[in-house]
Motif scaffolding. Structure first.
Motif, PDB file in Angstrom:
ATOM      1  N   GLU A  14       0.783  -1.231   0.000  1.00 45.50           N
ATOM      2  CA  GLU A  14       0.000   0.000   0.000  1.00 45.50           C
ATOM      3  C   GLU A  14       0.819   1.288   0.000  1.00 45.50           C
ATOM      4  O   GLU A  14       0.246   2.375  -0.062  1.00 45.50           O
ATOM      5  CB  GLU A  14      -0.925   0.025   1.227  1.00 45.50           C
ATOM      6  N   ALA A  16       2.559   2.882  -2.139  1.00 44.76           N
ATOM      7  CA  ALA A  16       2.338   3.772  -3.282  1.00 44.76           C
ATOM      8  C   ALA A  16       1.044   4.565  -3.099  1.00 44.76           C
ATOM      9  O   ALA A  16       0.988   5.758  -3.423  1.00 44.76           O
ATOM     10  CB  ALA A  16       2.293   2.967  -4.574  1.00 44.76           C
ATOM     11  N   ARG A  17       0.012   3.918  -2.572  1.00 45.57           N
ATOM     12  CA  ARG A  17      -1.245   4.625  -2.314  1.00 45.57           C
ATOM     13  C   ARG A  17      -1.061   5.645  -1.192  1.00 45.57           C
ATOM     14  O   ARG A  17      -1.574   6.763  -1.271  1.00 45.57           O
ATOM     15  CB  ARG A  17      -2.346   3.625  -1.955  1.00 45.57           C
ATOM     16  N   ARG A  20       0.234   8.827  -2.313  1.00 44.52           N
ATOM     17  CA  ARG A  20      -0.741   9.711  -2.964  1.00 44.52           C
ATOM     18  C   ARG A  20      -1.726  10.313  -1.962  1.00 44.52           C
ATOM     19  O   ARG A  20      -2.125  11.468  -2.099  1.00 44.52           O
ATOM     20  CB  ARG A  20      -1.526   8.938  -4.028  1.00 44.52           C
ATOM     21  N   ASP A 328       3.634   4.191  -9.640  1.00 42.86           N
ATOM     22  CA  ASP A 328       3.707   3.360  -8.440  1.00 42.86           C
ATOM     23  C   ASP A 328       5.075   2.706  -8.241  1.00 42.86           C
ATOM     24  O   ASP A 328       5.219   1.777  -7.447  1.00 42.86           O
ATOM     25  CB  ASP A 328       2.625   2.271  -8.486  1.00 42.86           C
ATOM     26  N   ARG A 330       8.526   1.852  -6.796  1.00 41.29           N
ATOM     27  CA  ARG A 330       9.170   2.052  -5.496  1.00 41.29           C
ATOM     28  C   ARG A 330      10.453   2.845  -5.640  1.00 41.29           C
ATOM     29  O   ARG A 330      10.707   3.764  -4.842  1.00 41.29           O
ATOM     30  CB  ARG A 330       9.449   0.702  -4.822  1.00 41.29           C
ATOM     31  N   ARG A 333       9.625   6.488  -6.153  1.00 50.19           N
ATOM     32  CA  ARG A 333       9.190   7.108  -4.897  1.00 50.19           C
ATOM     33  C   ARG A 333      10.378   7.345  -3.981  1.00 50.19           C
ATOM     34  O   ARG A 333      10.508   8.417  -3.370  1.00 50.19           O
ATOM     35  CB  ARG A 333       8.159   6.198  -4.228  1.00 50.19           C
TER      36      ARG A 333
END
Length: 364
Positions: A14, A16-17, A20, A328, A330, A333
């Motif tokens: 989760e 990545a969510r 956001r 998304d 990793r 991010r």
């Protein structure tokens, strides 16, 4: 015992969510229930009593899956460490059980428009009003400020810089969510405004004059340590993702790993990761031993690990190509998060000057 399995598993699927939408309330609550928020505090106050090496490994484990979740461990731990080190017996008894259990989430409110790297320039004031203090000022980029129940606030009074605990629900406190910019999108950042917020003098941590040098200084030292280990974990995750992609991705019928430039990039990344890990372990050993060297070792570890996180994540994005730039991804991010790590808890340039001065003292 720290039970972070559920947190790590949730972050793997989760994060990545969360990047956001922000770290959700249920995960923050789970961080408290698992023992994450009281990891290195005394068991007498409900903590888990981890030593520096155990805390560092925990930060690295969390850092491998979600920087924002690791930032919760960091900022909450900074406040708890400061209260534990400089609070009175009454303050420790009143606050530490709430902090170690996660009943109250804490955030550090220090940075201002005119006081970032140079925190001595804060304009927030603690005005004397009988037995109380009236807190006025605006704090920027408060990590988890959107959800914190209490803030450790740095300000100035007639007696010098001071620090105090200010509860979110006191009249005059206003919390404004802000966009986090490059990285740390899940860390629920906020601008916090204090408009003549009345607090009892008993909520000052240490006497005036000790607010930055001692109270916030302890918080920042603790923060650098967990940031360092978190960055080491982040860099290792990026290296692993890059290696896995290179081993399975084919171009022109040949594995990407067959190219010398790719193998060289992975080799450089491995040295960066292992070097950062070694510096983090050195800092942990110094802290456990109570060595005077612990402060500079921690600065050096944060410097090395943040640099490794930045360079290894950048190479990982390059190796993954379009996949590394996907929403998304990793490594994408972590690439954004890593830049922030080179700024917070002491910018790289400031650390270089401090380390250079340390070297000169040893030469003379």
């Amino acid at each position: 015992m720290i039970e972070v399995g559920k947190l790590v598993a949730a972050a793997e699927s989760e994060a990545a969510r969360w990047d956001r939408e922000g770290l959700p309330a249920e995960m923050i609550a789970l961080a408290g229930e698992s023992g994450l928020l009281g990891a290195d505090r005394s068991v007498a106050f409900g903590g888990r009593g981890l030593d520096a090496l155990e805390l560092g490994r925990l930060a690295a484990t969390v850092g491998q899956v979600c920087t924002s979740l690791r930032s919760l461990l960091t900022v909450h731990g900074m406040v708890a460490a400061a209260v534990d080190r400089w609070g009175t017996g009454e303050q420790r008894n009143a606050w530490l059980p709430r902090l170690t259990s996660g009943e109250t989430v804490a955030a550090l409110a220090a940075t201002e428009a005119g006081a970032g790297t140079e925190l001595a320039g804060v304009a927030t004031t603690f005005e004397v009003d009988g037995a109380d203090r009236l807190v006025s000022g605006t704090k920027l980029w408060v990590t988890f400020g959107q959800v914190a129940g209490v803030f450790l606030v740095l300000g100035r009074s007639d007696g010098g810089l001071c620090a105090a605990l200010v509860e979110r629900d006191r009249p005059g406190v206003r919390v404004e969510p802000v966009e986090s910019g490059i990285g740390l999108h899940g860390a629920r950042l906020a601008t916090v405004r204090f408009d003549r917020v009345r607090i009892p003098v008993a909520q000052l941590i240490a006497p005036p004059g000790f607010g930055l040098s001692h109270v916030v200084g302890t918080a920042l030292d603790h923060g650098r340590f967990t940031v360092a280990w978190g960055c080491a974990g982040l860099a290792r995750a990026c290296l692993e993702d890059a290696a896995a992609h290179a081993a399975t991705r084919t171009q022109g019928g040949a594995a990407l790993a067959g190219h010398q430039l790719i193998r060289a990039a992975l080799g450089r990344g491995w040295v960066d990761v292992e070097g950062a890990q070694a510096m983090c372990e050195r800092a942990a050993a110094s802290r456990i031993a109570g060595s005077p060297q612990a402060l500079i070792d921690t600065i050096a570890a944060k410097y090395a690990a943040a640099a490794a996180a930045a360079t290894v994540s950048e190479r990982a994005v390059q190796v993954l190509g379009a996949a590394g730039c996907a929403p998304d991804s990793r490594v994408g991010r972590f690439y954004r998060d890593a830049k922030v790590m080179q700024i917070i808890e002491g910018a790289q340039e400031v650390a270089e000057v401090t380390m250079g001065e340390h070297v000169l003292r040893g030469v003379r």
